[in-house]
Design a protein around this motif. Structure first.
Motif, PDB file in Angstrom:
ATOM      1  N   GLY A  83       0.606 -47.106  24.679  1.00  0.00           N
ATOM      2  CA  GLY A  83       1.486 -48.267  24.620  1.00  0.00           C
ATOM      3  C   GLY A  83       2.316 -48.263  23.345  1.00  0.00           C
ATOM      4  N   GLY A  84       2.398 -47.121  22.670  1.00  0.00           N
ATOM      5  CA  GLY A  84       3.152 -47.034  21.419  1.00  0.00           C
ATOM      6  C   GLY A  84       4.440 -46.252  21.595  1.00  0.00           C
ATOM      7  N   ASN A  85       5.184 -46.118  20.490  1.00  0.00           N
ATOM      8  CA  ASN A  85       6.453 -45.403  20.497  1.00  0.00           C
ATOM      9  C   ASN A  85       6.371 -44.220  19.524  1.00  0.00           C
ATOM     10  N   VAL A  86       6.661 -43.040  20.058  1.00  0.00           N
ATOM     11  CA  VAL A  86       6.470 -41.808  19.292  1.00  0.00           C
ATOM     12  C   VAL A  86       7.298 -41.777  17.999  1.00  0.00           C
ATOM     13  N   GLU A  87       8.596 -42.129  18.089  1.00  0.00           N
ATOM     14  CA  GLU A  87       9.444 -42.051  16.879  1.00  0.00           C
ATOM     15  C   GLU A  87       8.984 -43.037  15.804  1.00  0.00           C
ATOM     16  N   ALA A  91       3.523 -39.060  28.384  1.00  0.00           N
ATOM     17  CA  ALA A  91       2.086 -39.281  28.590  1.00  0.00           C
ATOM     18  C   ALA A  91       1.488 -39.984  27.372  1.00  0.00           C
ATOM     19  N   ALA A  92       1.876 -39.554  26.169  1.00  0.00           N
ATOM     20  CA  ALA A  92       1.318 -40.141  24.941  1.00  0.00           C
ATOM     21  C   ALA A  92       1.715 -41.614  24.835  1.00  0.00           C
ATOM     22  N   ALA A 124      -0.713 -43.591  17.042  1.00  0.00           N
ATOM     23  CA  ALA A 124      -1.553 -42.883  18.020  1.00  0.00           C
ATOM     24  C   ALA A 124      -0.665 -42.141  19.023  1.00  0.00           C
ATOM     25  N   ALA A 125       0.436 -42.781  19.431  1.00  0.00           N
ATOM     26  CA  ALA A 125       1.354 -42.119  20.373  1.00  0.00           C
ATOM     27  C   ALA A 125       1.866 -40.825  19.759  1.00  0.00           C
ATOM     28  N   TYR A 126       2.296 -40.890  18.498  1.00  0.00           N
ATOM     29  CA  TYR A 126       2.811 -39.681  17.858  1.00  0.00           C
ATOM     30  C   TYR A 126       1.710 -38.616  17.766  1.00  0.00           C
ATOM     31  N   LEU A 127       0.525 -39.034  17.334  1.00  0.00           N
ATOM     32  CA  LEU A 127      -0.550 -38.045  17.143  1.00  0.00           C
ATOM     33  C   LEU A 127      -0.915 -37.366  18.465  1.00  0.00           C
ATOM     34  N   TYR A 128      -0.833 -38.114  19.573  1.00  0.00           N
ATOM     35  CA  TYR A 128      -1.179 -37.502  20.863  1.00  0.00           C
ATOM     36  C   TYR A 128      -0.115 -36.527  21.376  1.00  0.00           C
ATOM     37  N   THR A 129       1.025 -36.440  20.697  1.00  0.00           N
ATOM     38  CA  THR A 129       1.987 -35.397  21.092  1.00  0.00           C
ATOM     39  C   THR A 129       1.673 -34.081  20.384  1.00  0.00           C
ATOM     40  N   LEU A 130       0.723 -34.107  19.431  1.00  0.00           N
ATOM     41  CA  LEU A 130       0.447 -32.907  18.630  1.00  0.00           C
ATOM     42  C   LEU A 130      -0.629 -32.051  19.277  1.00  0.00           C
ATOM     43  N   ARG A 131      -0.260 -30.838  19.584  1.00  0.00           N
ATOM     44  CA  ARG A 131      -1.223 -29.896  20.145  1.00  0.00           C
ATOM     45  C   ARG A 131      -1.465 -28.804  19.135  1.00  0.00           C
ATOM     46  N   ARG A 132      -2.556 -28.052  19.374  1.00  0.00           N
ATOM     47  CA  ARG A 132      -2.754 -26.860  18.552  1.00  0.00           C
ATOM     48  C   ARG A 132      -1.496 -26.029  18.687  1.00  0.00           C
ATOM     49  N   GLY A 133      -1.021 -25.521  17.579  1.00  0.00           N
ATOM     50  CA  GLY A 133       0.161 -24.669  17.679  1.00  0.00           C
ATOM     51  C   GLY A 133       1.464 -25.451  17.659  1.00  0.00           C
ATOM     52  N   SER A 134       1.405 -26.793  17.468  1.00  0.00           N
ATOM     53  CA  SER A 134       2.655 -27.527  17.260  1.00  0.00           C
ATOM     54  C   SER A 134       3.282 -26.974  15.988  1.00  0.00           C
ATOM     55  N   PRO A 135       4.614 -26.889  15.943  1.00  0.00           N
ATOM     56  CA  PRO A 135       5.245 -26.312  14.754  1.00  0.00           C
ATOM     57  C   PRO A 135       4.870 -27.097  13.509  1.00  0.00           C
ATOM     58  N   GLY A 170      -3.097 -31.002  16.521  1.00  0.00           N
ATOM     59  CA  GLY A 170      -4.123 -30.548  17.464  1.00  0.00           C
ATOM     60  C   GLY A 170      -5.115 -31.648  17.809  1.00  0.00           C
ATOM     61  N   ILE A 171      -4.955 -32.824  17.206  1.00  0.00           N
ATOM     62  CA  ILE A 171      -5.898 -33.916  17.439  1.00  0.00           C
ATOM     63  C   ILE A 171      -5.932 -34.316  18.926  1.00  0.00           C
ATOM     64  N   ALA A 172      -4.802 -34.117  19.619  1.00  0.00           N
ATOM     65  CA  ALA A 172      -4.755 -34.471  21.049  1.00  0.00           C
ATOM     66  C   ALA A 172      -5.832 -33.718  21.830  1.00  0.00           C
TER      67      ALA A 172
END
Ligand code: HEC
Length: 141
Positions: free
Chosen positions: A43-47, A37-38, A128-139, A80-82
């Motif tokens: 349109g970015g790449n998470v890694e 989804a991110a 932005a793709a990477y940041l959108y994978t971060l939720r509250r409580g991400s390790p 948690g920015i997502a």
């Protein structure tokens, strides 16, 4: 222990192991969904984004889950920015606005503590793709 009790204990043990294993599988699937989804949203790449955060020095000012060097506390933690509705307290949190903020915070909010760091459009989309994978409580790291 009676044979029947052993059998029941065995069943309970096997059930616990199965529950744990399916929990792990479900968790992985959820992570994979977040990631797809991110990437679709930005349109970015998470890694690549994860690596770019260190390359551009974002880590000096931000605490970021999954990025070991990111322990900065000048800016807000980005984990948690997502789930935030506003970026920097003023921009609606959309993928395009996040990319804009990463590229030109000074144009959006003159005098803000976040400097322009010359991030390219492509790198900003990856970040932005990477940041959108971060939720509250991400390790943490
Ligand atoms: C010199 C310190 C510094 C650096 C380097 C820096 N930032 Fe920031 N960042 C800040 C500060 C301070 C804020 C808060 C700005 C505000 O609210 O006006 C901020 C805000 C943000 C926000 C909005 C956070 C929120 O909770 O709304 C994001 C996203 C962000 N930065 C990403 C990045 C990225 C990505 C990089 C690297 C390209 C980076 N920052 C580099 C200091 C920095």
């Amino acid at each position: 222990m009676q044979a029947s009790l052993k059998f029941v204990a065995g069943l309970v043990g096997a059930g616990a192991i199965l529950a744990l294993a399916s929990g792990v599988v479900l968790h992985r699937e959820a992570q994979q969904r977040d990631r797809v989804a991110a990437e679709q949203m930005t349109g970015g790449n998470v890694e690549r984004g994860q690596l770019a955060l260190t390359r551009y020095g974002c880590t000096a000012c931000h605490d970021i889950s999954g990025v070991p060097a990111a322990r900065g506390s000048v800016g807000p933690a980005l984990t948690g920015i997502a789930e935030h509705s506003l970026l920097a307290g003023k921009l609606p949190n959309t993928p395009d606005n996040l990319v804009r903020w990463i590229r030109e915070p000074q144009a959006i909010s003159p005098g803000t503590g976040m400097p322009d760091t010359g991030v390219t459009e492509r790198d900003a989309r990856d970040i932005a793709a990477y940041l959108y994978t971060l939720r509250r409580g991400s390790p943490d790291k």
